[in-house]
Design a protein around this motif. Structure first.
Motif, PDB file in Angstrom:
ATOM      1  N   UNK A   1       0.848  -1.194   0.000  1.00 29.71           N
ATOM      2  CA  UNK A   1       0.000   0.000   0.000  1.00 29.71           C
ATOM      3  C   UNK A   1       0.885   1.247   0.000  1.00 29.71           C
ATOM      4  N   UNK A   2       1.892   1.273   0.851  1.00 31.06           N
ATOM      5  CA  UNK A   2       2.794   2.426   0.908  1.00 31.06           C
ATOM      6  C   UNK A   2       3.512   2.630  -0.424  1.00 31.06           C
ATOM      7  N   UNK A   3       3.892   1.555  -1.078  1.00 30.09           N
ATOM      8  CA  UNK A   3       4.563   1.639  -2.378  1.00 30.09           C
ATOM      9  C   UNK A   3       3.595   2.196  -3.421  1.00 30.09           C
ATOM     10  N   UNK A   4       2.351   1.742  -3.393  1.00 29.89           N
ATOM     11  CA  UNK A   4       1.350   2.260  -4.333  1.00 29.89           C
ATOM     12  C   UNK A   4       1.161   3.759  -4.127  1.00 29.89           C
ATOM     13  N   UNK A   5       1.040   4.184  -2.868  1.00 31.67           N
ATOM     14  CA  UNK A   5       0.852   5.606  -2.562  1.00 31.67           C
ATOM     15  C   UNK A   5       2.053   6.397  -3.070  1.00 31.67           C
ATOM     16  N   UNK A   6       3.244   5.897  -2.805  1.00 33.41           N
ATOM     17  CA  UNK A   6       4.466   6.566  -3.247  1.00 33.41           C
ATOM     18  C   UNK A   6       4.506   6.667  -4.773  1.00 33.41           C
ATOM     19  N   UNK A   7       4.149   5.602  -5.441  1.00 28.17           N
ATOM     20  CA  UNK A   7       4.163   5.603  -6.907  1.00 28.17           C
ATOM     21  C   UNK A   7       3.182   6.622  -7.474  1.00 28.17           C
ATOM     22  N   UNK A   8       1.970   6.681  -6.919  1.00 29.25           N
ATOM     23  CA  UNK A   8       0.987   7.648  -7.411  1.00 29.25           C
ATOM     24  C   UNK A   8       1.415   9.076  -7.089  1.00 29.25           C
ATOM     25  N   UNK A   9       1.998   9.299  -5.917  1.00 27.24           N
ATOM     26  CA  UNK A   9       2.437  10.646  -5.531  1.00 27.24           C
ATOM     27  C   UNK A   9       3.541  11.166  -6.430  1.00 27.24           C
ATOM     28  N   UNK A  10       4.427  10.318  -6.834  1.00 28.41           N
ATOM     29  CA  UNK A  10       5.583  10.742  -7.617  1.00 28.41           C
ATOM     30  C   UNK A  10       5.335  10.829  -9.101  1.00 28.41           C
ATOM     31  N   UNK A  11       4.189  10.345  -9.556  1.00 30.33           N
ATOM     32  CA  UNK A  11       3.897  10.336 -10.991  1.00 30.33           C
ATOM     33  C   UNK A  11       3.444  11.687 -11.487  1.00 30.33           C
ATOM     34  N   UNK A  12       3.654  11.883 -12.787  1.00 33.03           N
ATOM     35  CA  UNK A  12       3.017  13.010 -13.457  1.00 33.03           C
ATOM     36  C   UNK A  12       1.539  12.663 -13.586  1.00 33.03           C
ATOM     37  N   UNK A  13       0.712  13.664 -13.739  1.00 30.99           N
ATOM     38  CA  UNK A  13      -0.726  13.449 -13.862  1.00 30.99           C
ATOM     39  C   UNK A  13      -1.019  12.447 -14.973  1.00 30.99           C
ATOM     40  N   UNK A  14      -1.926  11.526 -14.672  1.00 30.61           N
ATOM     41  CA  UNK A  14      -2.282  10.472 -15.606  1.00 30.61           C
ATOM     42  C   UNK A  14      -3.804  10.460 -15.723  1.00 30.61           C
ATOM     43  N   UNK A  15      -4.304  10.718 -16.917  1.00 34.13           N
ATOM     44  CA  UNK A  15      -5.748  10.776 -17.094  1.00 34.13           C
ATOM     45  C   UNK A  15      -6.403   9.409 -17.031  1.00 34.13           C
ATOM     46  N   UNK A  16      -5.640   8.335 -17.183  1.00 35.50           N
ATOM     47  CA  UNK A  16      -6.211   6.991 -17.183  1.00 35.50           C
ATOM     48  C   UNK A  16      -6.501   6.495 -15.776  1.00 35.50           C
ATOM     49  N   UNK A  17      -5.713   6.910 -14.797  1.00 35.95           N
ATOM     50  CA  UNK A  17      -5.891   6.442 -13.432  1.00 35.95           C
ATOM     51  C   UNK A  17      -5.823   7.639 -12.485  1.00 35.95           C
ATOM     52  N   UNK A  18      -6.751   7.692 -11.555  1.00 37.57           N
ATOM     53  CA  UNK A  18      -6.681   8.696 -10.501  1.00 37.57           C
ATOM     54  C   UNK A  18      -6.603   7.977  -9.171  1.00 37.57           C
ATOM     55  N   UNK A  19      -5.977   8.623  -8.214  1.00 39.38           N
ATOM     56  CA  UNK A  19      -5.849   8.031  -6.887  1.00 39.38           C
ATOM     57  C   UNK A  19      -5.997   9.129  -5.844  1.00 39.38           C
ATOM     58  N   UNK A  20      -6.787   8.835  -4.832  1.00 38.60           N
ATOM     59  CA  UNK A  20      -6.943   9.758  -3.710  1.00 38.60           C
ATOM     60  C   UNK A  20      -6.847   8.945  -2.432  1.00 38.60           C
ATOM     61  N   UNK A  21      -6.661   9.658  -1.329  1.00 36.43           N
ATOM     62  CA  UNK A  21      -6.445   8.957  -0.072  1.00 36.43           C
ATOM     63  C   UNK A  21      -7.199   9.666   1.045  1.00 36.43           C
ATOM     64  N   UNK A  22      -7.970   8.888   1.777  1.00 42.22           N
ATOM     65  CA  UNK A  22      -8.700   9.407   2.928  1.00 42.22           C
ATOM     66  C   UNK A  22      -7.961   8.969   4.186  1.00 42.22           C
ATOM     67  N   UNK A  23      -8.538   9.237   5.321  1.00 40.73           N
ATOM     68  CA  UNK A  23      -7.895   8.815   6.560  1.00 40.73           C
ATOM     69  C   UNK A  23      -7.913   7.294   6.721  1.00 40.73           C
ATOM     70  N   UNK A  24      -8.742   6.611   5.935  1.00 40.50           N
ATOM     71  CA  UNK A  24      -8.887   5.165   6.089  1.00 40.50           C
ATOM     72  C   UNK A  24      -8.513   4.329   4.868  1.00 40.50           C
ATOM     73  N   UNK A  25      -8.553   4.950   3.659  1.00 35.47           N
ATOM     74  CA  UNK A  25      -8.310   4.117   2.480  1.00 35.47           C
ATOM     75  C   UNK A  25      -7.700   4.868   1.304  1.00 35.47           C
ATOM     76  N   UNK A  26      -7.011   4.091   0.474  1.00 36.27           N
ATOM     77  CA  UNK A  26      -6.505   4.546  -0.816  1.00 36.27           C
ATOM     78  C   UNK A  26      -7.565   4.161  -1.838  1.00 36.27           C
ATOM     79  N   UNK A  27      -7.984   5.125  -2.662  1.00 40.40           N
ATOM     80  CA  UNK A  27      -9.024   4.875  -3.658  1.00 40.40           C
ATOM     81  C   UNK A  27      -8.432   5.122  -5.034  1.00 40.40           C
ATOM     82  N   UNK A  28      -8.412   4.085  -5.856  1.00 38.01           N
ATOM     83  CA  UNK A  28      -7.855   4.157  -7.202  1.00 38.01           C
ATOM     84  C   UNK A  28      -9.007   3.964  -8.191  1.00 38.01           C
ATOM     85  N   UNK A  29      -9.103   4.883  -9.157  1.00 33.28           N
ATOM     86  CA  UNK A  29     -10.159   4.820 -10.161  1.00 33.28           C
ATOM     87  C   UNK A  29      -9.515   4.756 -11.537  1.00 33.28           C
ATOM     88  N   UNK A  30      -9.901   3.742 -12.332  1.00 30.67           N
ATOM     89  CA  UNK A  30      -9.318   3.616 -13.672  1.00 30.67           C
ATOM     90  C   UNK A  30     -10.139   4.389 -14.688  1.00 30.67           C
TER      91      UNK A  30
END
Length: 174
Positions: free
Chosen positions: A33-62
Motif C-alpha cells: 500500500x505504501x509503495x502504491x501511494x508513493x508511486x501515485x504521488x511521484x507520478x506526473x498526472x495520468x488521465x487513465x488512473x486517478x488516486x486519492x487517499x482518505x484517513x482510512x483508504x486509498x481509492x484508485x479509479x481507472x
C-alpha cells in the motif's frame, strides 16, 4: 433424492463462487500500500488512473471509472503537506494524482513533534513534483509541525484521527 443432492451441490457452488468473488484488494500488505501511494504521488498526472487517499483508504479509479479501495494500515496515517508562500488550494482528502502545490521540488527543513514531545521527523526533505511532502505518522495523535524554507518559517498543528484531513494546504511560510 437426486433433486435434493443437486440443490445442495448448487448451493455449495453458489457459496464458493460468492466467497471467491469477494474483493480481496484490502488484504494487500502494508508495504505494498505504501509503495502504491508513493508511486501515485511521484507520478506526473495520468488521465487513465486517478488516486486519492482518505484517513482510512486509498481509492484508485481507472479510465472506466472502476473504483478499487485499499485499507490503509491500522497504526499509520498518511498525510501530505504542501507548504506555500503565495498560492494554495482548499483540500481535505489528498488527490495523489491531481493536487498541485506551489513549491515543487524544493528543499525544506521539517520538524514534527507529537503531543508527548517525541520528535517524529527532524530532517531536510525535498517536496515532490506536485509540491507536497508525504508522511506516514502514527494514528490518533496531534502533532506540532514546523517547516522552514528560504528564510521563511511556518508552524502548525495537525492530527491523525479518523476523518482528519490527509491533504494539508494551509501551512503558509512567512
Amino acid at each position: 433424492m437426486k433433486k435434493s443432492l443437486l440443490a445442495v451441490i448448487g448451493l455449495i457452488l453458489i457459496l464458493i463462487v460468492a466467497a471467491c468473488s469477494e474483493d480481496t484488494s484490502n488484504e494487500i500488505e502494508t508495504q505494498d500500500i505504501k509503495k502504491m501511494v508513493q508511486d501515485y504521488s511521484g507520478k506526473d498526472s495520468n488521465e487513465e488512473v486517478t488516486a486519492s487517499i482518505t484517513s482510512e483508504e486509498l481509492i484508485v479509479t481507472n479510465s472506466d471509472n472502476k473504483e478499487i479501495s485499499y485499507n490503509l494500515p491500522e497504526d499509520e496515517f498518511f498525510v501530505s503537506i504542501a507548504p506555500f508562500v503565495e498560492v494554495t488550494h482548499p483540500c481535505t482528502n489528498h488527490s495523489l494524482t491531481g493536487c498541485q502545490g506551489e513549491l515543487a521540488e524544493k528543499k525544506f527543513d521539517v520538524y514534527i513533534e507529537d503531543e508527548d514531545g517525541n520528535v517524529i521527523v527532524d530532517e531536510s526533505m525535498t517536496s515532490l513534483k506536485n509540491g507536497f511532502i508525504d508522511f506516514w505518522l502514527p494514528r490518533d495523535k496531534t502533532y506540532k509541525v514546523k517547516i522552514q524554507y528560504d528564510g521563511k518559517v511556518a508552524e502548525s498543528e495537525i492530527s491523525t484521527f479518523e476523518g482528519d484531513n490527509t491533504c494539508i494546504t494551509t501551512i503558509q511560510l512567512i
